[in-house]
Design a protein around this motif. Structure first.
Motif, mmCIF file in Angstrom:
data_model
loop_
_atom_site.group_PDB
_atom_site.id
_atom_site.type_symbol
_atom_site.label_atom_id
_atom_site.label_comp_id
_atom_site.label_asym_id
_atom_site.label_seq_id
_atom_site.Cartn_x
_atom_site.Cartn_y
_atom_site.Cartn_z
ATOM 1 N N VAL A 5 -26.373 -3.315 0.743
ATOM 2 C CA VAL A 5 -26.838 -4.598 0.219
ATOM 3 C C VAL A 5 -28.110 -4.366 -0.576
ATOM 4 C CG1 VAL A 5 -27.601 -6.928 0.777
ATOM 5 C CG2 VAL A 5 -25.801 -5.846 2.148
ATOM 6 N N GLU A 6 -28.022 -4.603 -1.862
ATOM 7 C CA GLU A 6 -29.149 -4.393 -2.760
ATOM 8 C C GLU A 6 -29.895 -5.700 -2.989
ATOM 9 O OE1 GLU A 6 -26.710 -1.043 -5.385
ATOM 10 O OE2 GLU A 6 -26.874 -3.123 -6.011
ATOM 11 N N SER A 7 -31.185 -5.581 -3.227
ATOM 12 C CA SER A 7 -31.980 -6.750 -3.578
ATOM 13 C C SER A 7 -33.110 -6.297 -4.500
ATOM 14 C CB SER A 7 -32.531 -7.435 -2.333
ATOM 15 O OG SER A 7 -33.351 -6.557 -1.590
ATOM 16 N N GLY A 8 -33.701 -7.257 -5.175
ATOM 17 C CA GLY A 8 -34.741 -6.962 -6.144
ATOM 18 C C GLY A 8 -34.162 -7.002 -7.543
ATOM 19 N N GLY A 9 -34.864 -6.437 -8.475
ATOM 20 C CA GLY A 9 -34.405 -6.490 -9.859
ATOM 21 C C GLY A 9 -34.808 -7.787 -10.522
#
Length: 116
Positions: A5-9
């Protein structure tokens, strides 16, 4: 089942900073290394930074001195701290995990756009 699960950007002005996080749920699998790749339109996906389970780090020449990769202590979360961002850093960033038996897992990707 492995889940990343990626977050940010997001969108940021040149010279600013962003932080990407990737939380890996690995089940019974053991991580060999965690990494961030990026892919800009028309380009191949390339390694940005990698950290092994022993803590060894590797960076692409283009980001050395500006990006830092680290793992949050006691977790399977890898963070990419991106500083002094440049327009050429704009890309989709992907979290990548390889386990100790050589299986590879990818996140869904998160867009980073750096404006002038």
């Amino acid at each position: 089942q492995v889940q990343l699960v990626e977050s940010g950007g997001g969108l940021v002005e040149a010279g600013r900073s962003l932080r990407l996080s990737c939380a890996a749920s690995m089940g019974s699998r053991v991580i060999n290394y965690m990494a961030w790749y990026r892919q800009a339109p028309g380009n191949e996906r390339t390694l940005v930074a990698r950290i092994t389970r022993s803590g060894a780090m590797k960076y692409a020449d283009a980001v050395k001195g500006r990006f830092i990769i680290f793992k949050e202590a006691g977790t399977n979360t890898v963070v990419l701290s991106m500083n002094n961002l440049k327009p050429e850093d704009s890309a989709v960033y992907y979290c990548h995990v390889q386990d100790v038996v050589g299986d590879n897992y990818w996140g869904q990707g998160t867009q980073v756009t750096v404006s002038l």
